[in-house]
Scaffold this motif. Structure first.
Motif, PDB file in Angstrom:
ATOM      1  N   GLY A 179       0.780  -1.225   0.000  1.00  0.00           N
ATOM      2  CA  GLY A 179       0.000   0.000   0.000  1.00  0.00           C
ATOM      3  C   GLY A 179       0.817   1.284   0.000  1.00  0.00           C
ATOM      4  O   GLY A 179       0.231   2.359   0.065  1.00  0.00           O
ATOM      5  N   GLN A 180       2.148   1.177  -0.101  1.00  0.00           N
ATOM      6  CA  GLN A 180       2.966   2.395  -0.118  1.00  0.00           C
ATOM      7  C   GLN A 180       2.737   3.129  -1.439  1.00  0.00           C
ATOM      8  O   GLN A 180       3.051   2.603  -2.515  1.00  0.00           O
ATOM      9  CB  GLN A 180       4.448   2.056   0.053  1.00  0.00           C
ATOM     10  N   ILE A 181       2.213   4.322  -1.376  1.00  0.00           N
ATOM     11  CA  ILE A 181       1.743   5.023  -2.570  1.00  0.00           C
ATOM     12  C   ILE A 181       2.872   5.356  -3.537  1.00  0.00           C
ATOM     13  O   ILE A 181       2.663   5.470  -4.748  1.00  0.00           O
ATOM     14  CB  ILE A 181       0.962   6.295  -2.170  1.00  0.00           C
ATOM     15  N   GLU A 182       4.100   5.501  -3.022  1.00  0.00           N
ATOM     16  CA  GLU A 182       5.196   5.870  -3.918  1.00  0.00           C
ATOM     17  C   GLU A 182       5.504   4.778  -4.937  1.00  0.00           C
ATOM     18  O   GLU A 182       6.049   5.045  -6.007  1.00  0.00           O
ATOM     19  CB  GLU A 182       6.462   6.194  -3.115  1.00  0.00           C
ATOM     20  N   LEU A 183       5.124   3.529  -4.633  1.00  0.00           N
ATOM     21  CA  LEU A 183       5.400   2.419  -5.549  1.00  0.00           C
ATOM     22  C   LEU A 183       4.649   2.553  -6.866  1.00  0.00           C
ATOM     23  O   LEU A 183       5.106   2.077  -7.902  1.00  0.00           O
ATOM     24  CB  LEU A 183       5.044   1.081  -4.888  1.00  0.00           C
ATOM     25  N   PHE A 184       3.468   3.178  -6.826  1.00  0.00           N
ATOM     26  CA  PHE A 184       2.701   3.305  -8.066  1.00  0.00           C
ATOM     27  C   PHE A 184       2.448   4.755  -8.459  1.00  0.00           C
ATOM     28  O   PHE A 184       1.669   5.022  -9.372  1.00  0.00           O
ATOM     29  CB  PHE A 184       1.363   2.561  -7.960  1.00  0.00           C
ATOM     30  N   SER A 185       3.121   5.691  -7.791  1.00  0.00           N
ATOM     31  CA  SER A 185       2.958   7.096  -8.162  1.00  0.00           C
ATOM     32  C   SER A 185       4.191   7.661  -8.863  1.00  0.00           C
ATOM     33  O   SER A 185       4.061   8.417  -9.827  1.00  0.00           O
ATOM     34  CB  SER A 185       2.617   7.953  -6.940  1.00  0.00           C
ATOM     35  N   HIS A 186       5.395   7.294  -8.413  1.00  0.00           N
ATOM     36  CA  HIS A 186       6.579   7.872  -9.053  1.00  0.00           C
ATOM     37  C   HIS A 186       7.799   6.962  -9.077  1.00  0.00           C
ATOM     38  O   HIS A 186       8.744   7.235  -9.813  1.00  0.00           O
ATOM     39  CB  HIS A 186       6.951   9.204  -8.379  1.00  0.00           C
ATOM     40  N   VAL A 187       7.819   5.868  -8.311  1.00  0.00           N
ATOM     41  CA  VAL A 187       8.946   4.930  -8.363  1.00  0.00           C
ATOM     42  C   VAL A 187       8.769   4.013  -9.567  1.00  0.00           C
ATOM     43  O   VAL A 187       7.649   3.570  -9.860  1.00  0.00           O
ATOM     44  CB  VAL A 187       9.036   4.108  -7.058  1.00  0.00           C
ATOM     45  N   ALA A 188       9.855   3.712 -10.274  1.00  0.00           N
ATOM     46  CA  ALA A 188       9.761   2.991 -11.548  1.00  0.00           C
ATOM     47  C   ALA A 188       9.591   1.484 -11.383  1.00  0.00           C
ATOM     48  O   ALA A 188       9.336   0.792 -12.373  1.00  0.00           O
ATOM     49  CB  ALA A 188      11.014   3.264 -12.386  1.00  0.00           C
ATOM     50  N   MET A 189       9.688   0.961 -10.154  1.00  0.00           N
ATOM     51  CA  MET A 189       9.717  -0.488  -9.967  1.00  0.00           C
ATOM     52  C   MET A 189       8.487  -1.185 -10.546  1.00  0.00           C
ATOM     53  O   MET A 189       8.593  -2.138 -11.326  1.00  0.00           O
ATOM     54  CB  MET A 189       9.858  -0.797  -8.465  1.00  0.00           C
ATOM     55  N   LEU A 190       7.280  -0.730 -10.164  1.00  0.00           N
ATOM     56  CA  LEU A 190       6.070  -1.403 -10.639  1.00  0.00           C
ATOM     57  C   LEU A 190       5.887  -1.245 -12.138  1.00  0.00           C
ATOM     58  O   LEU A 190       5.361  -2.140 -12.803  1.00  0.00           O
ATOM     59  CB  LEU A 190       4.835  -0.869  -9.906  1.00  0.00           C
ATOM     60  N   ARG A 191       6.316  -0.131 -12.671  1.00  0.00           N
ATOM     61  CA  ARG A 191       6.224   0.058 -14.125  1.00  0.00           C
ATOM     62  C   ARG A 191       7.113  -0.960 -14.841  1.00  0.00           C
ATOM     63  O   ARG A 191       6.701  -1.551 -15.846  1.00  0.00           O
ATOM     64  CB  ARG A 191       6.639   1.479 -14.483  1.00  0.00           C
ATOM     65  N   ASN A 192       8.319  -1.173 -14.335  1.00  0.00           N
ATOM     66  CA  ASN A 192       9.207  -2.182 -14.908  1.00  0.00           C
ATOM     67  C   ASN A 192       8.630  -3.583 -14.735  1.00  0.00           C
ATOM     68  O   ASN A 192       8.778  -4.443 -15.604  1.00  0.00           O
ATOM     69  CB  ASN A 192      10.587  -2.102 -14.263  1.00  0.00           C
ATOM     70  N   PHE A 193       7.952  -3.793 -13.604  1.00  0.00           N
ATOM     71  CA  PHE A 193       7.288  -5.072 -13.339  1.00  0.00           C
ATOM     72  C   PHE A 193       6.196  -5.330 -14.385  1.00  0.00           C
ATOM     73  O   PHE A 193       6.079  -6.441 -14.923  1.00  0.00           O
ATOM     74  CB  PHE A 193       6.695  -5.040 -11.931  1.00  0.00           C
TER      75      PHE A 193
END
Length: 269
Positions: free
Chosen positions: A108-122
């Motif tokens: 639920g950490q919002i930074e994972l899907f707001s501006h960190v590239a990790m989930l996008r790469n996932f």
């Protein structure tokens, strides 16, 4: 081709509860679905876990050995997952068939899907593995109590949409806990002029231009719409699942079933 939901949203918005209810719903329909845990801090599950990020690296070990706090440990683990997309995740995905349906229960950490590239790469990795992916963003209906929080929640959802570049479905969760449905209904099919008037009453006068732009982007341009979900109702779950299925084209490649008519009946006619 495989299919996947990326279940994202703030902590406590009902993501894991949805995954559990969705699994039970599909089990009743004898429909195969696999839930994947991407939250390294999760401990208890009400559904069978098909894949578990905790098998890759332990959050407790990270916090103890590196001296990180919970958020720092989570960020480190997600970065470690990103580094192992071509190894651990690829090996796990090889266990599933082309038409399998995966649901990724995310932290639920919002930074994972707001501006960190990790989930996008996932997501890009899933696309390379021939998965159609839909982002399912969760917004707590208890949070939608006034227009300022409504706009804030929609902006957070829009940020995730822009960051992940996915087909997107926004779920208004915990509708079973709403005591006055009319308070929420005003935001399901909002009237722009009403929202702008209400927003201007809440905000200082010098924010009027910003308020107008915010309402136009969210409502008038239909950038964000919300689907209310009551997990007590099978019809509500089925409707949300159908909307997600439309986004990922689930079932569109299925063979059309043609009924063979009885020749004798044709003759009688």
């Amino acid at each position: 081709m495989g299919y996947a939901q990326l279940v994202i949203g703030p902590a406590g918005s009902g993501k894991s509860t949805y995954c559990s209810s969705l699994y039970q719903h599909c089990e009743t329909l004898e429909r195969s679905i696999h839930i994947v845990n991407l939250d390294p801090a999760a401990e208890n599950f009400n559904y069978p876990v098909a894949m578990d990020i905790r098998e890759l690296i332990s959050l407790d070990d990270v916090m103890e050995e590196l001296g990180f706090g919970p958020n720092g440990g989570l960020s480190y683990r997600m970065e470690h997952l990103e580094e192992n997309l071509d190894e651990w995740l690829a090996e796990e995905l090889d266990n599933y068939l082309d038409d399998d349906y995966l649901v990724f229960d995310c932290p639920g950490q919002i930074e994972l899907f707001s501006h960190v590239a990790m989930l996008r790469n996932f997501v890009e990795h899933l696309n390379r593995k021939n998965f159609n992916v839909c982002g399912v963003y969760w917004l707590d209906s208890q949070f939608i109590t006034d227009v300022t929080k409504f706009v804030s929640g929609c902006m957070a959802s829009l940020s995730a949409m822009v960051q992940l570049e996915l087909p997107h479905v926004n779920i208004l969760s915990k509708m079973d806990l709403v005591t006055n449905k009319r308070d929420v209904e005003n935001y399901l099919d909002p009237e722009p002029r009403f929202l702008l008037s209400e927003l201007n009453e809440w905000m200082a006068p010098w924010f009027k231009k910003l308020n107008k732009s915010s309402i136009e982007e969210v409502v008038e341009y239909s950038m964000v719409s919300l689907i209310p979900l009551d997990l007590r109702k099978e019809s509500s779950i089925q409707y949300a699942l159908a909307q997600i299925g439309n986004c990922i084209q689930y079932g569109e490649d299925a063979d059309v079933k043609i009924r063979d008519f009885d020749a004798d009946n044709d003759d009688d006619a």
